[in-house]
Design a protein around this motif. Sequence first.
Motif, PDB file in Angstrom:
ATOM      1  N   LEU A 101      67.046  48.635  24.392  1.00  0.00           N
ATOM      2  CA  LEU A 101      67.941  48.669  23.231  1.00  0.00           C
ATOM      3  C   LEU A 101      68.218  47.261  22.703  1.00  0.00           C
ATOM      4  O   LEU A 101      68.303  47.049  21.495  1.00  0.00           O
ATOM      5  CB  LEU A 101      69.261  49.362  23.603  1.00  0.00           C
ATOM      6  CG  LEU A 101      69.190  50.868  23.840  1.00  0.00           C
ATOM      7  CD1 LEU A 101      70.568  51.394  24.255  1.00  0.00           C
ATOM      8  CD2 LEU A 101      68.706  51.596  22.598  1.00  0.00           C
ATOM      9  N   LEU A 102      68.349  46.295  23.619  1.00  0.00           N
ATOM     10  CA  LEU A 102      68.563  44.918  23.190  1.00  0.00           C
ATOM     11  C   LEU A 102      67.365  44.386  22.389  1.00  0.00           C
ATOM     12  O   LEU A 102      67.537  43.604  21.453  1.00  0.00           O
ATOM     13  CB  LEU A 102      68.817  44.014  24.400  1.00  0.00           C
ATOM     14  CG  LEU A 102      70.197  44.132  25.051  1.00  0.00           C
ATOM     15  CD1 LEU A 102      70.261  43.265  26.302  1.00  0.00           C
ATOM     16  CD2 LEU A 102      71.291  43.709  24.074  1.00  0.00           C
ATOM     17  N   VAL A 103      66.165  44.810  22.765  1.00  0.00           N
ATOM     18  CA  VAL A 103      64.984  44.411  21.993  1.00  0.00           C
ATOM     19  C   VAL A 103      65.104  44.938  20.559  1.00  0.00           C
ATOM     20  O   VAL A 103      64.842  44.209  19.585  1.00  0.00           O
ATOM     21  CB  VAL A 103      63.696  44.953  22.638  1.00  0.00           C
ATOM     22  CG1 VAL A 103      62.483  44.595  21.790  1.00  0.00           C
ATOM     23  CG2 VAL A 103      63.527  44.398  24.037  1.00  0.00           C
ATOM     24  N   ILE A 104      65.498  46.189  20.430  1.00  0.00           N
ATOM     25  CA  ILE A 104      65.634  46.795  19.103  1.00  0.00           C
ATOM     26  C   ILE A 104      66.685  46.063  18.286  1.00  0.00           C
ATOM     27  O   ILE A 104      66.466  45.729  17.103  1.00  0.00           O
ATOM     28  CB  ILE A 104      65.980  48.288  19.228  1.00  0.00           C
ATOM     29  CG1 ILE A 104      64.821  49.034  19.906  1.00  0.00           C
ATOM     30  CG2 ILE A 104      66.287  48.894  17.866  1.00  0.00           C
ATOM     31  CD1 ILE A 104      65.120  50.480  20.229  1.00  0.00           C
ATOM     32  N   PHE A 105      67.835  45.783  18.903  1.00  0.00           N
ATOM     33  CA  PHE A 105      68.898  45.084  18.179  1.00  0.00           C
ATOM     34  C   PHE A 105      68.454  43.674  17.784  1.00  0.00           C
ATOM     35  O   PHE A 105      68.742  43.208  16.673  1.00  0.00           O
ATOM     36  CB  PHE A 105      70.161  45.014  19.033  1.00  0.00           C
ATOM     37  CG  PHE A 105      70.797  46.350  19.277  1.00  0.00           C
ATOM     38  CD1 PHE A 105      70.767  47.336  18.302  1.00  0.00           C
ATOM     39  CD2 PHE A 105      71.419  46.652  20.485  1.00  0.00           C
ATOM     40  CE1 PHE A 105      71.340  48.583  18.517  1.00  0.00           C
ATOM     41  CE2 PHE A 105      71.997  47.890  20.710  1.00  0.00           C
ATOM     42  CZ  PHE A 105      71.955  48.858  19.716  1.00  0.00           C
ATOM     43  N   ALA A 106      67.754  42.972  18.696  1.00  0.00           N
ATOM     44  CA  ALA A 106      67.280  41.622  18.381  1.00  0.00           C
ATOM     45  C   ALA A 106      66.285  41.658  17.222  1.00  0.00           C
ATOM     46  O   ALA A 106      66.333  40.815  16.317  1.00  0.00           O
ATOM     47  CB  ALA A 106      66.638  40.987  19.615  1.00  0.00           C
ATOM     48  N   ALA A 107      65.379  42.639  17.234  1.00  0.00           N
ATOM     49  CA  ALA A 107      64.392  42.750  16.155  1.00  0.00           C
ATOM     50  C   ALA A 107      65.067  43.046  14.826  1.00  0.00           C
ATOM     51  O   ALA A 107      64.746  42.425  13.794  1.00  0.00           O
ATOM     52  CB  ALA A 107      63.379  43.844  16.496  1.00  0.00           C
ATOM     53  N   LEU A 108      66.000  43.989  14.817  1.00  0.00           N
ATOM     54  CA  LEU A 108      66.700  44.317  13.574  1.00  0.00           C
ATOM     55  C   LEU A 108      67.493  43.119  13.053  1.00  0.00           C
ATOM     56  O   LEU A 108      67.583  42.896  11.838  1.00  0.00           O
ATOM     57  CB  LEU A 108      67.624  45.515  13.800  1.00  0.00           C
ATOM     58  CG  LEU A 108      66.926  46.840  14.132  1.00  0.00           C
ATOM     59  CD1 LEU A 108      67.957  47.937  14.376  1.00  0.00           C
ATOM     60  CD2 LEU A 108      65.974  47.250  13.009  1.00  0.00           C
ATOM     61  N   ALA A 109      68.069  42.334  13.974  1.00  0.00           N
ATOM     62  CA  ALA A 109      68.804  41.137  13.559  1.00  0.00           C
ATOM     63  C   ALA A 109      67.858  40.130  12.910  1.00  0.00           C
ATOM     64  O   ALA A 109      68.193  39.504  11.893  1.00  0.00           O
ATOM     65  CB  ALA A 109      69.508  40.514  14.760  1.00  0.00           C
ATOM     66  N   ILE A 110      66.665  39.942  13.487  1.00  0.00           N
ATOM     67  CA  ILE A 110      65.691  39.013  12.909  1.00  0.00           C
ATOM     68  C   ILE A 110      65.271  39.477  11.523  1.00  0.00           C
ATOM     69  O   ILE A 110      65.204  38.682  10.577  1.00  0.00           O
ATOM     70  CB  ILE A 110      64.468  38.891  13.839  1.00  0.00           C
ATOM     71  CG1 ILE A 110      64.850  38.111  15.099  1.00  0.00           C
ATOM     72  CG2 ILE A 110      63.300  38.209  13.128  1.00  0.00           C
ATOM     73  CD1 ILE A 110      63.755  38.064  16.147  1.00  0.00           C
ATOM     74  N   PHE A 111      65.006  40.772  11.372  1.00  0.00           N
ATOM     75  CA  PHE A 111      64.619  41.294  10.060  1.00  0.00           C
ATOM     76  C   PHE A 111      65.737  41.074   9.044  1.00  0.00           C
ATOM     77  O   PHE A 111      65.477  40.695   7.891  1.00  0.00           O
ATOM     78  CB  PHE A 111      64.304  42.790  10.146  1.00  0.00           C
ATOM     79  CG  PHE A 111      63.193  43.134  11.093  1.00  0.00           C
ATOM     80  CD1 PHE A 111      62.262  42.182  11.472  1.00  0.00           C
ATOM     81  CD2 PHE A 111      63.082  44.410  11.634  1.00  0.00           C
ATOM     82  CE1 PHE A 111      61.232  42.488  12.357  1.00  0.00           C
ATOM     83  CE2 PHE A 111      62.064  44.725  12.513  1.00  0.00           C
ATOM     84  CZ  PHE A 111      61.134  43.767  12.875  1.00  0.00           C
ATOM     85  N   ALA A 112      66.980  41.306   9.469  1.00  0.00           N
ATOM     86  CA  ALA A 112      68.111  41.162   8.552  1.00  0.00           C
ATOM     87  C   ALA A 112      68.286  39.715   8.125  1.00  0.00           C
ATOM     88  O   ALA A 112      68.530  39.429   6.943  1.00  0.00           O
ATOM     89  CB  ALA A 112      69.393  41.683   9.213  1.00  0.00           C
ATOM     90  N   VAL A 113      68.164  38.778   9.058  1.00  0.00           N
ATOM     91  CA  VAL A 113      68.334  37.355   8.718  1.00  0.00           C
ATOM     92  C   VAL A 113      67.218  36.894   7.800  1.00  0.00           C
ATOM     93  O   VAL A 113      67.458  36.157   6.835  1.00  0.00           O
ATOM     94  CB  VAL A 113      68.362  36.505  10.004  1.00  0.00           C
ATOM     95  CG1 VAL A 113      68.314  35.017   9.666  1.00  0.00           C
ATOM     96  CG2 VAL A 113      69.627  36.805  10.805  1.00  0.00           C
ATOM     97  N   GLU A 114      65.981  37.320   8.053  1.00  0.00           N
ATOM     98  CA  GLU A 114      64.883  36.923   7.177  1.00  0.00           C
ATOM     99  C   GLU A 114      65.049  37.515   5.785  1.00  0.00           C
ATOM    100  O   GLU A 114      64.771  36.850   4.784  1.00  0.00           O
ATOM    101  CB  GLU A 114      63.553  37.355   7.788  1.00  0.00           C
ATOM    102  CG  GLU A 114      63.145  36.525   8.994  1.00  0.00           C
ATOM    103  CD  GLU A 114      61.665  36.617   9.273  1.00  0.00           C
ATOM    104  OE1 GLU A 114      61.106  37.727   9.173  1.00  0.00           O
ATOM    105  OE2 GLU A 114      61.081  35.579   9.587  1.00  0.00           O
TER     106      GLU A 114
END
Length: 539
Positions: A357-370
């Motif tokens: 789940l942390l991987v998913i949250f980290a990925a979504l955070a990266i997409f949002a920041v970009e």
Amino acid sequence: MNKLWLGFAAIAAYGSIYPFDFQFQQLDPAAWQAFIDTCCQETSRGDILGNVVLFLPFGYLGILAAGPETRLIRQFLMVCLLGVVFAFLLQVAQLYLPSRDENLQDVIWNLLGIVVGGALGIPSRHLMRRAAEQATGLQLVPWILIGSWLAYRLIPFVPSIDFQSIKDSVKPLLAVGDLSVPGTAYTAVAWLIVGYLLNLGLPGKRLGRLLPLLVLGSFGLEVLIVFNVLTPSNVAGGIIAIILHWTLFSRLRRVELPLLLCLLTTLAWSDLAPFILRAETADFNWLPFQGFLGGSMFVNAQSAAEKVFAYGSIVYLLLRMGAGGWISLLAATAWVAGIEVGQTYVINHTPEITDPLLVIFAALAIFAVENLAGDQVRSHARGGEITRDGKGPDGGYSSASHSDGHTAADHQRKHRAMIQKVNLNATQAELLDQLAKEMQVSVSEASRKIIGSAIEEAGRETPNPDELVRRLRDLTLRGAAGLITRENESNGWLAREIELHPDHYEVLQELSAESGSSISRVIRRIIDRFFSQLESETG
């Protein structure tokens, strides 16, 4: 970014009301008075740190979620108000949870976390806006990942000058026999990734050369910060990273794949060691974040920062290699989930759903920041970027969507092509528009073909990357004598966004650093050379 902010609020609420054993009953005045009296109780440093860190992202993401026209001071006050109300309601909810200890003082420390996070978000927002205006190429994701790694190493950020504390921090170095090979390997790979991210944080500046200073500086700070110690594995890993960075990785043109393979390997190694099978398969824990909701808040904060760095780096490296967003997310999640399943068969590990789940949250955070960085660039582009003083700003790299109508998904499908903003004089822009119309392609496509042909010409029969850069520099300087001399005759500057192949972008980066010119100026010279040659060939 609003979704990411709300998502974090949901995670904070989840952690605050876990394990959900509500017992609704009428609270008498004495219970409310006891709750109010908790505001003056003494609290351990670990609890203070945990409550501050827990709500720090709430303030940071709240600022980044502000619209482009929103005044940041107003947004800051609104985030603080919403945050303190939210934190207070969570403490009230804990009155009905027998397994939780409600404490009004936690609201104060939550508010401090919100204020600190918001204070960090304001300069981040300004830097992103300034990067969009000046096209300096600032990339926020690498800095967030670097910050996560340093947070893991330096939490709780409280220095101490006490001599005994310093001795205790250094004493573990004497226990050389405690050196962990998996831990050393993982630390070395993590520092190598930090060096790679430094170069990406501000493309063209080659900040990776500062890696030795950052490693040694972190050692010094770890000695001074309470509860932190220098271990043989940490020091050995840092030294190995410095050596490999200078002797091997700085010479490679593409380091993403080696770094990714090393990170995946060392993660699996450290998370499955000592590879001793259990007598019976362990049960898999499907309740999210159970491991983070008990024990020391200090240790949990460290673990969370380290996992954000590791899992975010996997996703980011995959993106940089050209994998699409969903492919990067699924591949990283599958790898980490496989490790967790493997832990059901080996001792000394607790398999649970939290890490995937942390991987998913980290990925979504990266997409949002970009996407947020892209919104800044597009917002500024819509506001007009033409100057009339005869001197236009030079552009820089941004991973935003571009003006040719491509979406972020299209952008990822095109192997993470780099978007470079270039400021052209009116003559160059007019000729590019005519060429694109004749070729029946976009201006970005026409420019990309010009740049690709120049790099191909310079690199013909030249396998050495350094020789390619030198020849490309000589070609552009020798041929750029026509249209650029007419810059002062133009009526201003016209901004164009060009989608570049990642390999071509790296060559332009190296050429920019070697020549001391911006990437925008380098591209102008290549375009100028092309049209100058075309002009001479046609008569």
